[in-house]
Scaffold this motif. Sequence first.
Motif, PDB file in Angstrom:
ATOM      1  N   GLY A  52      -5.231  -5.069 -12.800  1.00 12.11           N
ATOM      2  CA  GLY A  52      -4.636  -4.240 -13.832  1.00 12.11           C
ATOM      3  C   GLY A  52      -3.827  -5.048 -14.829  1.00 12.11           C
ATOM      4  N   LEU A  53      -3.710  -4.527 -16.049  1.00 11.13           N
ATOM      5  CA  LEU A  53      -2.989  -5.236 -17.105  1.00 11.13           C
ATOM      6  C   LEU A  53      -1.528  -5.476 -16.750  1.00 11.13           C
ATOM      7  CD1 LEU A  53      -4.396  -3.547 -20.341  1.00 11.13           C
ATOM      8  CD2 LEU A  53      -4.769  -5.904 -19.566  1.00 11.13           C
ATOM      9  N   ASN A  54      -0.938  -4.569 -15.998  1.00 13.26           N
ATOM     10  CA  ASN A  54       0.466  -4.702 -15.609  1.00 13.26           C
ATOM     11  C   ASN A  54       0.621  -4.919 -14.114  1.00 13.26           C
ATOM     12  OD1 ASN A  54       1.651  -4.229 -18.273  1.00 13.26           O
ATOM     13  ND2 ASN A  54       0.828  -2.157 -18.046  1.00 13.26           N
ATOM     14  N   ALA A  55      -0.437  -5.477 -13.476  1.00 13.09           N
ATOM     15  CA  ALA A  55      -0.441  -5.790 -12.044  1.00 13.09           C
ATOM     16  C   ALA A  55      -0.272  -4.549 -11.184  1.00 13.09           C
ATOM     17  CB  ALA A  55       0.651  -6.815 -11.721  1.00 13.09           C
ATOM     18  N   GLU A  56      -0.649  -3.374 -11.764  1.00 14.25           N
ATOM     19  CA  GLU A  56      -0.495  -2.125 -11.013  1.00 14.25           C
ATOM     20  C   GLU A  56      -1.617  -1.899 -10.017  1.00 14.25           C
ATOM     21  OE1 GLU A  56      -2.959  -1.063 -14.650  1.00 14.25           O
ATOM     22  OE2 GLU A  56      -1.383  -2.477 -14.071  1.00 14.25           O
ATOM     23  N   GLY A  57      -2.663  -2.738 -10.076  1.00 11.65           N
ATOM     24  CA  GLY A  57      -3.789  -2.599  -9.162  1.00 11.65           C
ATOM     25  C   GLY A  57      -4.875  -1.702  -9.718  1.00 11.65           C
ATOM     26  N   THR A  58      -6.094  -1.902  -9.254  1.00  7.57           N
ATOM     27  CA  THR A  58      -7.233  -1.067  -9.612  1.00  7.57           C
ATOM     28  C   THR A  58      -8.031  -0.807  -8.341  1.00  7.57           C
ATOM     29  OG1 THR A  58      -8.775  -2.892 -10.034  1.00  7.57           O
ATOM     30  CG2 THR A  58      -7.333  -2.234 -11.856  1.00  7.57           C
ATOM     31  N   GLU A  59      -9.159  -0.141  -8.490  1.00  8.86           N
ATOM     32  CA  GLU A  59     -10.002   0.102  -7.326  1.00  8.86           C
ATOM     33  C   GLU A  59     -10.620  -1.182  -6.799  1.00  8.86           C
ATOM     34  OE1 GLU A  59     -14.050   1.275  -9.848  1.00  8.86           O
ATOM     35  OE2 GLU A  59     -13.025   2.778  -8.612  1.00  8.86           O
ATOM     36  N   ASN A  60     -10.591  -2.240  -7.600  1.00  2.95           N
ATOM     37  CA  ASN A  60     -11.160  -3.522  -7.184  1.00  2.95           C
ATOM     38  C   ASN A  60     -10.119  -4.523  -6.710  1.00  2.95           C
ATOM     39  OD1 ASN A  60     -13.820  -2.742  -7.926  1.00  2.95           O
ATOM     40  ND2 ASN A  60     -13.343  -3.201 -10.067  1.00  2.95           N
ATOM     41  N   GLY A  61      -8.847  -4.210  -6.887  1.00  2.00           N
ATOM     42  CA  GLY A  61      -7.800  -5.145  -6.500  1.00  2.00           C
ATOM     43  C   GLY A  61      -6.489  -4.433  -6.241  1.00  2.00           C
ATOM     44  N   THR A  62      -5.680  -5.013  -5.380  1.00  2.00           N
ATOM     45  CA  THR A  62      -4.421  -4.393  -4.984  1.00  2.00           C
ATOM     46  C   THR A  62      -3.350  -4.584  -6.046  1.00  2.00           C
ATOM     47  OG1 THR A  62      -3.714  -6.415  -3.849  1.00  2.00           O
ATOM     48  CG2 THR A  62      -4.913  -4.775  -2.553  1.00  2.00           C
ATOM     49  N   SER A  63      -2.297  -3.795  -5.956  1.00  2.00           N
ATOM     50  CA  SER A  63      -1.135  -3.958  -6.816  1.00  2.00           C
ATOM     51  C   SER A  63      -0.394  -5.237  -6.423  1.00  2.00           C
ATOM     52  CB  SER A  63      -0.210  -2.753  -6.678  1.00  2.00           C
ATOM     53  OG  SER A  63       1.028  -3.001  -7.307  1.00  2.00           O
ATOM     54  N   LEU A  64       0.116  -5.930  -7.422  1.00  2.00           N
ATOM     55  CA  LEU A  64       0.881  -7.155  -7.175  1.00  2.00           C
ATOM     56  C   LEU A  64       2.366  -6.966  -7.467  1.00  2.00           C
ATOM     57  CD1 LEU A  64      -1.527  -9.866  -8.648  1.00  2.00           C
ATOM     58  CD2 LEU A  64      -1.400  -8.962  -6.328  1.00  2.00           C
ATOM     59  N   ILE A  65       2.767  -5.733  -7.702  1.00  2.00           N
ATOM     60  CA  ILE A  65       4.178  -5.461  -7.973  1.00  2.00           C
ATOM     61  C   ILE A  65       4.972  -5.597  -6.668  1.00  2.00           C
ATOM     62  CG2 ILE A  65       5.828  -3.731  -8.738  1.00  2.00           C
ATOM     63  CD1 ILE A  65       3.632  -2.586 -10.523  1.00  2.00           C
ATOM     64  N   GLY A  66       5.874  -6.563  -6.649  1.00  2.00           N
ATOM     65  CA  GLY A  66       6.697  -6.792  -5.469  1.00  2.00           C
ATOM     66  C   GLY A  66       6.192  -7.877  -4.542  1.00  2.00           C
ATOM     67  N   VAL A  67       5.056  -8.529  -4.862  1.00  2.00           N
ATOM     68  CA  VAL A  67       4.542  -9.572  -3.959  1.00  2.00           C
ATOM     69  C   VAL A  67       5.302 -10.874  -4.133  1.00  2.00           C
ATOM     70  CG1 VAL A  67       2.249  -8.534  -3.934  1.00  2.00           C
ATOM     71  CG2 VAL A  67       2.730 -10.380  -5.546  1.00  2.00           C
ATOM     72  N   GLY A  68       5.935 -11.069  -5.289  1.00  2.00           N
ATOM     73  CA  GLY A  68       6.747 -12.254  -5.511  1.00  2.00           C
ATOM     74  C   GLY A  68       5.954 -13.469  -5.959  1.00  2.00           C
ATOM     75  N   ALA A  69       6.689 -14.482  -6.421  1.00  2.00           N
ATOM     76  CA  ALA A  69       6.062 -15.715  -6.907  1.00  2.00           C
ATOM     77  C   ALA A  69       5.404 -16.498  -5.787  1.00  2.00           C
ATOM     78  CB  ALA A  69       7.114 -16.577  -7.606  1.00  2.00           C
ATOM     79  N   ALA A  70       5.903 -16.371  -4.552  1.00  3.20           N
ATOM     80  CA  ALA A  70       5.328 -17.115  -3.429  1.00  3.20           C
ATOM     81  C   ALA A  70       3.885 -16.708  -3.183  1.00  3.20           C
ATOM     82  CB  ALA A  70       6.166 -16.892  -2.171  1.00  3.20           C
ATOM     83  N   SER A  71       3.596 -15.415  -3.292  1.00  5.00           N
ATOM     84  CA  SER A  71       2.233 -14.939  -3.081  1.00  5.00           C
ATOM     85  C   SER A  71       1.297 -15.464  -4.157  1.00  5.00           C
ATOM     86  CB  SER A  71       2.211 -13.407  -3.059  1.00  5.00           C
ATOM     87  OG  SER A  71       0.899 -12.924  -2.850  1.00  5.00           O
ATOM     88  N   VAL A  72       1.774 -15.467  -5.407  1.00  2.00           N
ATOM     89  CA  VAL A  72       0.949 -15.973  -6.508  1.00  2.00           C
ATOM     90  C   VAL A  72       0.660 -17.450  -6.310  1.00  2.00           C
ATOM     91  CG1 VAL A  72       0.860 -16.368  -8.997  1.00  2.00           C
ATOM     92  CG2 VAL A  72       1.850 -14.250  -8.100  1.00  2.00           C
ATOM     93  N   ASP A  73       1.674 -18.225  -5.957  1.00  2.95           N
ATOM     94  CA  ASP A  73       1.476 -19.666  -5.765  1.00  2.95           C
ATOM     95  C   ASP A  73       0.486 -19.930  -4.637  1.00  2.95           C
ATOM     96  OD1 ASP A  73       2.494 -22.469  -6.477  1.00  2.95           O
ATOM     97  OD2 ASP A  73       2.780 -22.435  -4.305  1.00  2.95           O
ATOM     98  N   PHE A  74       0.605 -19.186  -3.538  1.00  2.00           N
ATOM     99  CA  PHE A  74      -0.318 -19.385  -2.415  1.00  2.00           C
ATOM    100  C   PHE A  74      -1.748 -19.053  -2.812  1.00  2.00           C
ATOM    101  CE2 PHE A  74      -2.784 -17.594   1.057  1.00  2.00           C
ATOM    102  CZ  PHE A  74      -2.771 -18.640   1.968  1.00  2.00           C
ATOM    103  N   GLN A  75      -1.953 -17.889  -3.394  1.00  2.00           N
ATOM    104  CA  GLN A  75      -3.310 -17.436  -3.701  1.00  2.00           C
ATOM    105  C   GLN A  75      -3.963 -18.281  -4.788  1.00  2.00           C
ATOM    106  OE1 GLN A  75      -4.922 -15.323  -1.961  1.00  2.00           O
ATOM    107  NE2 GLN A  75      -3.409 -14.106  -0.884  1.00  2.00           N
ATOM    108  N   VAL A  76      -3.199 -18.634  -5.817  1.00  2.00           N
ATOM    109  CA  VAL A  76      -3.771 -19.361  -6.959  1.00  2.00           C
ATOM    110  C   VAL A  76      -3.972 -20.835  -6.632  1.00  2.00           C
ATOM    111  CG1 VAL A  76      -3.361 -20.088  -9.346  1.00  2.00           C
ATOM    112  CG2 VAL A  76      -2.869 -17.733  -8.644  1.00  2.00           C
TER     113      VAL A  76
END
Length: 252
Positions: A52-76
Amino acid sequence: MLLIGLVAAGGASAAVSTVANAEPAGTAPRAQQLTVEDGQELFRANCASCHGLNAEGTENGTSLIGVGAASVDFQVMTGRMPMAYSGPQAEQRDPMFTQEQSDAMGAWVASLAPGPEVPSEELLDVSQVDEEGVARGAELFRINCAMCHNVAGAGGALTEGKWAPHLRDIDPAHVYEAMLTGPQNMPVFNDANISPEQKREILAYLDYLDENPSVGGFDLGSLGPVSEGLFIWIFGLGGLVAVSVWLTSKPN
């Protein structure tokens, strides 16, 4: 004359461009000056189709609101995101973004809601852990992690086509972030479950495994009775059959 004029004009243009793009002395490269807004643009260009444009999630991906920078660094930075293809589990591969780009996207995601932060160098410094701390880390790993990742960190199979990845020669920051965020099937081990000091002791144990080869000879992939059983069936029983055939083939 026309050719000489074109060459001169091209050289002058290149010189002006070089001066205009030169970095002031003592400043960091442009790649290290990415802002939160840059992270938002990177996210929307590369991640919004699923999240989603605001990381709210879609049917193809989960919401990233509240996952924090640690999750982004790990996944990316482990290359798991963006996913190469849809499947039971995202595979680790070479990252598609630089560390600076990942940090910018992580800063933007972190600005949406509080979440786990990227661990500091102090939390990852295992040089301060003594032998007793390594032993405690080994015990913590056996209690909390070995049922999936194997006692030697060799990884293992899970259900529905999923797996627990190996933990040998892995960036300590990514191991720490995985404990904080619980990616995929992994549970979350926040500071209330395993303290920062205990996490560092687990990292020290994994570092010990990286630096110390198997003291028992061939480790057979450190997969326990599976590989050991196959070895006995193939080579042990196979050798006995070969000897039996050789003995019975000898003339009386």
